[in-house]
Scaffold this motif. Structure first.
Motif, PDB file in Angstrom:
ATOM      1  N   GLY A 173     -51.660  54.632 -34.618  1.00 15.83           N
ATOM      2  CA  GLY A 173     -50.315  54.466 -34.847  1.00 15.83           C
ATOM      3  C   GLY A 173     -49.686  55.459 -35.577  1.00 15.83           C
ATOM      4  N   TRP A 174     -50.442  56.450 -36.155  1.00 16.97           N
ATOM      5  CA  TRP A 174     -49.796  57.494 -37.158  1.00 16.97           C
ATOM      6  C   TRP A 174     -50.337  58.894 -36.780  1.00 16.97           C
ATOM      7  CZ3 TRP A 174     -46.920  56.440 -42.039  1.00 16.97           C
ATOM      8  CH2 TRP A 174     -46.512  54.717 -42.252  1.00 16.97           C
ATOM      9  N   ILE A 175     -51.465  59.127 -36.206  1.00 13.34           N
ATOM     10  CA  ILE A 175     -51.923  60.236 -35.920  1.00 13.34           C
ATOM     11  C   ILE A 175     -51.914  60.836 -34.427  1.00 13.34           C
ATOM     12  CG2 ILE A 175     -53.590  62.042 -36.493  1.00 13.34           C
ATOM     13  CD1 ILE A 175     -54.239  60.161 -38.758  1.00 13.34           C
ATOM     14  N   CYS A 176     -52.354  59.944 -33.560  1.00  9.39           N
ATOM     15  CA  CYS A 176     -52.710  60.493 -32.275  1.00  9.39           C
ATOM     16  C   CYS A 176     -51.556  61.048 -31.459  1.00  9.39           C
ATOM     17  CB  CYS A 176     -53.188  59.153 -31.353  1.00  9.39           C
ATOM     18  SG  CYS A 176     -53.442  59.582 -29.519  1.00  9.39           S
ATOM     19  N   PRO A 177     -51.451  62.494 -31.194  1.00 13.86           N
ATOM     20  CA  PRO A 177     -50.396  62.870 -30.444  1.00 13.86           C
ATOM     21  C   PRO A 177     -49.794  62.242 -29.399  1.00 13.86           C
ATOM     22  CG  PRO A 177     -52.161  64.590 -31.039  1.00 13.86           C
ATOM     23  CD  PRO A 177     -52.762  63.339 -31.074  1.00 13.86           C
ATOM     24  N   PHE A 178     -50.953  61.765 -28.445  1.00 14.02           N
ATOM     25  CA  PHE A 178     -50.567  61.170 -27.100  1.00 14.02           C
ATOM     26  C   PHE A 178     -49.825  59.708 -27.349  1.00 14.02           C
ATOM     27  CE2 PHE A 178     -51.610  59.596 -22.811  1.00 14.02           C
ATOM     28  CZ  PHE A 178     -50.762  60.114 -22.168  1.00 14.02           C
ATOM     29  N   GLY A 179     -50.172  59.036 -28.521  1.00 14.23           N
ATOM     30  CA  GLY A 179     -49.491  58.179 -28.836  1.00 14.23           C
ATOM     31  C   GLY A 179     -48.105  58.600 -29.463  1.00 14.23           C
ATOM     32  N   THR A 180     -48.141  59.551 -30.118  1.00 15.55           N
ATOM     33  CA  THR A 180     -46.599  59.912 -30.385  1.00 15.55           C
ATOM     34  C   THR A 180     -45.896  60.167 -29.266  1.00 15.55           C
ATOM     35  OG1 THR A 180     -47.754  60.760 -32.599  1.00 15.55           O
ATOM     36  CG2 THR A 180     -45.576  61.605 -32.041  1.00 15.55           C
ATOM     37  N   LEU A 181     -46.218  61.020 -28.516  1.00 21.33           N
ATOM     38  CA  LEU A 181     -45.573  61.089 -27.124  1.00 21.33           C
ATOM     39  C   LEU A 181     -44.907  59.972 -26.419  1.00 21.33           C
ATOM     40  CD1 LEU A 181     -44.684  63.315 -24.955  1.00 21.33           C
ATOM     41  CD2 LEU A 181     -46.821  62.895 -23.944  1.00 21.33           C
ATOM     42  N   GLN A 182     -45.738  58.998 -26.731  1.00 22.46           N
ATOM     43  CA  GLN A 182     -45.394  57.783 -26.055  1.00 22.46           C
ATOM     44  C   GLN A 182     -44.234  57.125 -26.948  1.00 22.46           C
ATOM     45  OE1 GLN A 182     -48.557  54.795 -24.423  1.00 22.46           O
ATOM     46  NE2 GLN A 182     -49.680  56.476 -25.597  1.00 22.46           N
ATOM     47  N   ASP A 183     -44.354  57.287 -27.986  1.00 23.74           N
ATOM     48  CA  ASP A 183     -43.242  56.396 -28.949  1.00 23.74           C
ATOM     49  C   ASP A 183     -41.957  57.410 -28.695  1.00 23.74           C
ATOM     50  OD1 ASP A 183     -45.022  54.732 -29.982  1.00 23.74           O
ATOM     51  OD2 ASP A 183     -45.175  55.625 -31.963  1.00 23.74           O
ATOM     52  N   TRP A 184     -42.041  58.911 -28.312  1.00 23.03           N
ATOM     53  CA  TRP A 184     -41.043  59.450 -28.431  1.00 23.03           C
ATOM     54  C   TRP A 184     -40.232  58.995 -27.043  1.00 23.03           C
ATOM     55  CZ3 TRP A 184     -43.495  64.780 -29.942  1.00 23.03           C
ATOM     56  CH2 TRP A 184     -43.482  65.045 -31.025  1.00 23.03           C
TER      57      TRP A 184
ATOM     58  N   ASP B 151     -56.241  45.230 -30.276  1.00 23.68           N
ATOM     59  CA  ASP B 151     -55.368  46.433 -29.778  1.00 23.68           C
ATOM     60  C   ASP B 151     -54.425  46.876 -30.632  1.00 23.68           C
ATOM     61  OD1 ASP B 151     -56.495  45.953 -27.303  1.00 23.68           O
ATOM     62  OD2 ASP B 151     -54.841  44.581 -26.616  1.00 23.68           O
ATOM     63  N   CYS B 152     -54.746  46.389 -31.906  1.00 23.46           N
ATOM     64  CA  CYS B 152     -53.479  46.849 -33.145  1.00 23.46           C
ATOM     65  C   CYS B 152     -53.694  48.150 -33.205  1.00 23.46           C
ATOM     66  CB  CYS B 152     -53.868  46.022 -34.191  1.00 23.46           C
ATOM     67  SG  CYS B 152     -52.957  46.449 -35.719  1.00 23.46           S
ATOM     68  N   ILE B 153     -52.573  48.978 -33.476  1.00 27.63           N
ATOM     69  CA  ILE B 153     -52.683  50.481 -33.698  1.00 27.63           C
ATOM     70  C   ILE B 153     -52.165  50.491 -35.305  1.00 27.63           C
ATOM     71  CG2 ILE B 153     -52.418  51.176 -31.386  1.00 27.63           C
ATOM     72  CD1 ILE B 153     -49.398  51.696 -32.013  1.00 27.63           C
ATOM     73  N   LEU B 154     -51.982  49.645 -36.154  1.00 26.88           N
ATOM     74  CA  LEU B 154     -51.520  49.727 -37.319  1.00 26.88           C
ATOM     75  C   LEU B 154     -49.984  50.475 -37.642  1.00 26.88           C
ATOM     76  CD1 LEU B 154     -54.735  50.209 -39.580  1.00 26.88           C
ATOM     77  CD2 LEU B 154     -53.077  48.238 -39.680  1.00 26.88           C
ATOM     78  N   CYS B 155     -49.369  50.441 -36.511  1.00 26.85           N
ATOM     79  CA  CYS B 155     -48.026  50.914 -36.933  1.00 26.85           C
ATOM     80  C   CYS B 155     -47.067  50.282 -37.915  1.00 26.85           C
ATOM     81  CB  CYS B 155     -47.205  50.758 -35.295  1.00 26.85           C
ATOM     82  SG  CYS B 155     -46.753  49.317 -34.926  1.00 26.85           S
ATOM     83  N   LEU B 156     -47.503  49.073 -38.340  1.00 26.33           N
ATOM     84  CA  LEU B 156     -46.943  48.339 -39.145  1.00 26.33           C
ATOM     85  C   LEU B 156     -45.592  47.679 -38.870  1.00 26.33           C
ATOM     86  CD1 LEU B 156     -47.878  50.524 -42.360  1.00 26.33           C
ATOM     87  CD2 LEU B 156     -49.233  48.286 -41.284  1.00 26.33           C
ATOM     88  N   ARG B 157     -45.109  47.870 -37.842  1.00 30.52           N
ATOM     89  CA  ARG B 157     -43.850  47.197 -37.256  1.00 30.52           C
ATOM     90  C   ARG B 157     -43.675  45.983 -37.610  1.00 30.52           C
ATOM     91  NH1 ARG B 157     -42.197  50.369 -31.976  1.00 30.52           N
ATOM     92  NH2 ARG B 157     -41.179  48.465 -31.299  1.00 30.52           N
ATOM     93  N   CYS B 158     -44.789  45.020 -37.429  1.00 25.78           N
ATOM     94  CA  CYS B 158     -44.915  43.593 -37.732  1.00 25.78           C
ATOM     95  C   CYS B 158     -44.593  43.412 -39.024  1.00 25.78           C
ATOM     96  CB  CYS B 158     -46.221  42.985 -37.295  1.00 25.78           C
ATOM     97  SG  CYS B 158     -47.538  43.849 -38.024  1.00 25.78           S
ATOM     98  N   VAL B 159     -45.390  44.317 -40.161  1.00 20.70           N
ATOM     99  CA  VAL B 159     -45.204  44.012 -41.613  1.00 20.70           C
ATOM    100  C   VAL B 159     -43.591  44.400 -41.921  1.00 20.70           C
ATOM    101  CG1 VAL B 159     -45.915  44.619 -43.940  1.00 20.70           C
ATOM    102  CG2 VAL B 159     -47.393  44.846 -42.004  1.00 20.70           C
ATOM    103  N   GLU B 160     -43.081  45.450 -41.300  1.00 18.61           N
ATOM    104  CA  GLU B 160     -41.561  45.769 -41.539  1.00 18.61           C
ATOM    105  C   GLU B 160     -40.506  44.549 -41.223  1.00 18.61           C
ATOM    106  OE1 GLU B 160     -40.277  49.906 -41.054  1.00 18.61           O
ATOM    107  OE2 GLU B 160     -41.785  49.769 -39.306  1.00 18.61           O
ATOM    108  N   SER B 161     -41.162  43.824 -40.073  1.00 19.07           N
ATOM    109  CA  SER B 161     -40.080  42.866 -39.849  1.00 19.07           C
ATOM    110  C   SER B 161     -40.451  41.430 -40.138  1.00 19.07           C
ATOM    111  CB  SER B 161     -39.853  43.084 -38.193  1.00 19.07           C
ATOM    112  OG  SER B 161     -41.017  42.983 -37.588  1.00 19.07           O
ATOM    113  N   CYS B 162     -41.458  41.310 -40.942  1.00 19.54           N
ATOM    114  CA  CYS B 162     -41.734  39.705 -41.305  1.00 19.54           C
ATOM    115  C   CYS B 162     -40.774  39.529 -42.364  1.00 19.54           C
ATOM    116  CB  CYS B 162     -43.085  39.531 -41.696  1.00 19.54           C
ATOM    117  SG  CYS B 162     -43.559  37.980 -42.330  1.00 19.54           S
ATOM    118  N   PRO B 163     -39.830  38.280 -42.339  1.00 20.70           N
ATOM    119  CA  PRO B 163     -38.957  38.046 -43.449  1.00 20.70           C
ATOM    120  C   PRO B 163     -39.812  37.373 -44.489  1.00 20.70           C
ATOM    121  CG  PRO B 163     -38.702  36.550 -41.431  1.00 20.70           C
ATOM    122  CD  PRO B 163     -39.821  37.445 -41.179  1.00 20.70           C
ATOM    123  N   GLN B 164     -40.950  36.859 -44.211  1.00 14.57           N
ATOM    124  CA  GLN B 164     -41.402  35.999 -45.537  1.00 14.57           C
ATOM    125  C   GLN B 164     -42.234  36.869 -46.501  1.00 14.57           C
ATOM    126  OE1 GLN B 164     -40.805  32.674 -45.813  1.00 14.57           O
ATOM    127  NE2 GLN B 164     -39.390  33.154 -44.113  1.00 14.57           N
ATOM    128  N   ALA B 165     -41.677  36.835 -47.747  1.00 13.74           N
ATOM    129  CA  ALA B 165     -42.397  37.514 -48.854  1.00 13.74           C
ATOM    130  C   ALA B 165     -44.028  37.480 -48.718  1.00 13.74           C
ATOM    131  CB  ALA B 165     -41.899  37.059 -50.069  1.00 13.74           C
TER     132      ALA B 165
END
Ligand code: SF4
Ligand code: SF4
Ligand code: SF4
Lengths: 320, 412
Positions: free
Chosen positions: A95-106, A272-286
């Protein structure tokens, strides 16, 4: 409050630069990195462990006799390096380092800018794809063993690298288009390079229409997830407070359903999780979702974070 | 013969006039009650004014200039209406007097809320009759039958078929289809296409409302604002324009000073909806010396949730909307109801609430049915449970108060 997605973008971009061009500055990070930092990019500063795994000196392409000699020890040493790096950062490599993953995110970023929708997979199809990465992993181990012990032609060597789309796409960033050529030295190389061209085209298109499309099939992700339970990082859920809103599932680039649907277990770091943390970012429950380092919470979900992350103050910022 | 029918019509009209007056009185009486409370402050007047609207529909027309869409229940996506230029109003009614108009046409044991809602169609003017479209999601049986009960009232109905299983792919994709269909229908009514950035703006507006509401809930959990006011403010959201509602709530929270604190035991209010002017249950709980620190009413805390999207394509936005109004909704008519119960228990644990008052309107089946199971589980978890079954009438106030006071004694 730092916004995680911005921090991630920064870390990804920096890792991309360091891993892709660091070699020019003499940076050498070894041959066992748990991410697609492709050795075919001439200027890269470290090598993807998948290559070592398939090779003769550091991996499985050795005969059984060699395996119990010093070669075996070298392969073990290489694995130890990989193992150590893997447990430290776990899936954050993806989620944070792999350059090929980053390319996909771009590429995904570009798609979103254009207002083009992401393609959807049905739940069944999504589940059927899961084993493919393990099958690839088995092949990339078995073929080198067969070369080393059963006389398989050595042109099948580095079988995964031969078909890996990163081998074609990543060298472009060093100005190198050489690997798009079809190698007609013999039928095997011709066959392999045509297969790889087709796969590259397939993944390139896929990456445009689906977030992290390649990651769905990535054998390195499969390998990392084999050791994920030893990892220092964890993704945990307070199941009783989850309202089932489904945000985590919708924003997940890999369409992981478990985080949303889990009702008993605390651990929601799935294969399959890549620890991108998007789920944590968008969870509305404390504090329902949190990233843990050993037992310590590094980041957890909250209404406040959501307000800062998702509510735009000015209208102009809205229309992207 | 002729004379007779004219006479009958005349007396009917007289009766309607009389009832209309009674309704107005009912609303005004409730508003004055609230004004007289010791925790009333000037900033709250705005919300009481909102509740003068149902009894003077002409004011509604003047106040909100856009065409109205009336929505029963809370599953139709407000943002979508807003983006296409409609003013969405969540229709609900807590009026007792109005029931006299509809009672002759309904079964004796009809849910009071439905009785009142149907009654509104027998007035010569009401918010309901001002609506250009009425949207009905098929939640409980009463709601599902509602369009049939008032089909002779000549207002176009749009029905959304609600999938009652949320955690299945089928359910989710069917609901998404409903949202798409609603979009197409509204586009036809509005005579224009949905604009993606307009929808983003609407989503953002409602996100700000959610943020303000979240703050209100936080105040409430800390005992800084009482349950009744929280419910009144949330009720007002159902009628008001979203942006001015948000501003006013923020103003209230900025200036609100609760008169010297008390240490009443806190309770959780669950069950059937509570809507102005029917605030009997919450007022009585407070009168009995308890604070309602949390609720899960569809006219209060269940009402507003956030819409999170990170796919700005039309599909991405509509999908986020569809999940917000399906997965995020904890309506008891869903078959996957287990999370709701867990969430209630979790809230009670987190805020140290020892007891739950389960409010039941006679004839409200979903809550009635589940109440036995809820009671069992809640008690097993070491909390107190009190079921109050009632309707909009005032006769049972003393009786309920006595029971609540006894309940309070068990919490201390
Ligand atoms: S799963 Fe994706 S991010 Fe992880 S190693 Fe594979 S390509 Fe890279
Ligand atoms: S589960 Fe969460 S952290 Fe893992 S890939 Fe999905 S969104 Fe990212
Ligand atoms: S986003 Fe949070 S509350 Fe929503 S389903 Fe996921 S874990 Fe549960």
């Amino acid at each position: 409050m730092t916004k995680v997605y911005k921090l991630r973008f920064l870390v990804q971009s920096m890792s991309f630069a360091v891993l892709t061009y660091g070699g020019r500055l003499g940076l050498r990070l070894g041959h066992c990195l748990p991410c697609f930092t492709c050795p075919y990019v001439g200027s890269c500063s470290g090598h993807c462990y998948l290559m070592a795994l398939q090779r003769s000196q550091w991996g499985f392409q050795i005969s059984f006799a060699e395996a119990i000699s010093v070669w075996g020890l070298r392969a073990l040493g290489m694995f130890a390096g990989f193992f150590l790096l893997t447990i430290i950062f776990s899936k954050a490599w993806c989620g944070w380092i792999c350059p090929f993953g980053t390319l996909q995110d771009w590429i995904t970023f570009l798609r979103k800018k254009l207002g083009i929708r992401e393609s959807q997979f049905s739940w069944t199809l999504r589940d059927r794809l899961k084993p493919i990465k393990y099958i690839l992993l088995i092949f990339l181990i078995v073929i080198p063993i067969l070369i080393g012990n059963a006389g398989l032609h050595s042109d099948f060597g580095l079988p995964f690298c031969q078909i890996c789309p990163a081998k074609k796409l990543m060298p472009i960033f060093a100005g190198n288009f050489r690997y798009f050529a079809v190698d007609i030295s013999n039928p095997i190389t011709a066959f392999m390079s045509i297969v790889s061209l087709i796969l590259t085209a397939f993944f390139f298109v896929g990456m445009f229409f689906k977030d992290r499309f390649f990651c769905l099939f990535c054998p390195l992700l499969a390998l990392i997830s084999l050791f994920e339970k030893f990892g220092f990082l964890g993704l945990e859920k307070k199941v009783d407070a989850c309202t089932g809103c489904g945000n985590c599932q919708r924003v997940c680039p890999l369409n992981i359903r478990e985080v949303h649907l889990e009702k008993k277990k605390k651990n929601v770091l799935t294969q399959d999780c890549i620890l991108c943390l998007r789920c944590v970012e968008s969870c509305p429950q404390a504090k329902v979702l949190s990233l843990k380092f050993f037992k310590n919470t590094i980041f957890s979900s909250s209404k406040d974070y959501i307000s800062k992350r998702f509510i735009k103050k000015k209208r102009e910022n809205l229309c992207n | 013969m002729q004379l007779n029918s004219a006479e009958r019509n005349n007396s009917k009209a007289k009766l309607a006039q009389k009832i209309k007056k009674e309704i107005q009185e009912e609303y005004h009486r409730q508003a004055s009650f609230l004004r007289e409370r010791s925790d009333f402050c000037q900033e709250l007047e705005y919300f009481l004014e909102i509740f003068s609207l149902p009894v003077s529909p002409q004011k509604v027309k003047k106040r909100f200039s856009r065409p109205f869409v009336g929505i029963y229940c809370i599953q139709a996506p407000l943002e979508l209406f807003d983006a296409l230029g409609f003013h969405p109003i969540r229709l609900c009614s807590g009026s007792l007097a109005i029931q006299r108009l509809s009672s002759p046409f309904l079964p004796a044991l009809t849910c009071p809320l439905i009785k009142s809602c149907v009654g509104a169609f027998y007035l010569d003017e009401s918010i309901e009759k001002l609506c250009d479209i009425l949207v009905v999601p098929t939640t409980c049986d009463w709601n599902t039958k509602l369009p049939e009960m008032i089909q002779d009232k000549a207002i176009p109905f749009y029905i959304m078929e609600l999938p009652h299983i949320k955690e299945s792919e089928r359910g989710q994709s069917r609901w998404l289809e409903e949202i798409y269909e609603l979009k197409r229908f509204l586009e036809q009514c509005a005579g224009r296409r949905l604009n993606r950035s307009q929808l983003q703006i609407s989503v953002n507006k409602y996100m700000k409302a959610w943020q303000a509401f979240g703050r209100l809930i936080e105040f409430r959990r800390r005992g800084l604002i009482c349950g009744t006011w929280s419910i009144v403010l949330a009720n007002a959201f159902m009628i008001d324009d979203v942006e001015s509602w948000t501003d006013k709530v923020n103003i209230v929270l900025k200036n609100y000073d609760k008169p010297e604190g008390n240490s009443n035991p806190g309770v959780f209010l669950a069950g059937s909806p509570v809507f102005f002017p029917y605030l009997k249950i919450s007022e009585l709980i407070e009168e009995a010396g308890m604070d309602i620190l949390a609720d899960e009413l569809c006219t209060s805390e269940r009402l507003i949730a956030s819409v999170i999207y990170d796919e700005p394509s039309e599909y991405g936005l509509l999908k986020a909307l569809s999940e917000r109004y399906h997965l995020s909704c904890s309506c008891p008519t869903y078959i996957d109801n287990d999370r709701r119960l867990k969430n209630i228990l979790n809230t009670m644990r987190t805020y140290n609430i020892k007891g739950i008052v389960y409010h039941l309107l006679k004839g409200c089946h979903p809550y009635d049915l589940e109440s036995f199971y809820f009671e069992k589980v809640i008690k097993e978890n070491g909390f107190r449970f009190l079921k109050i079954e009632t309707d909009y009438s005032r006769e049972d106030r003393q009786n309920i108060l006595a029971r609540l006071e006894a309940f309070r004694a068990t919490l201390c």
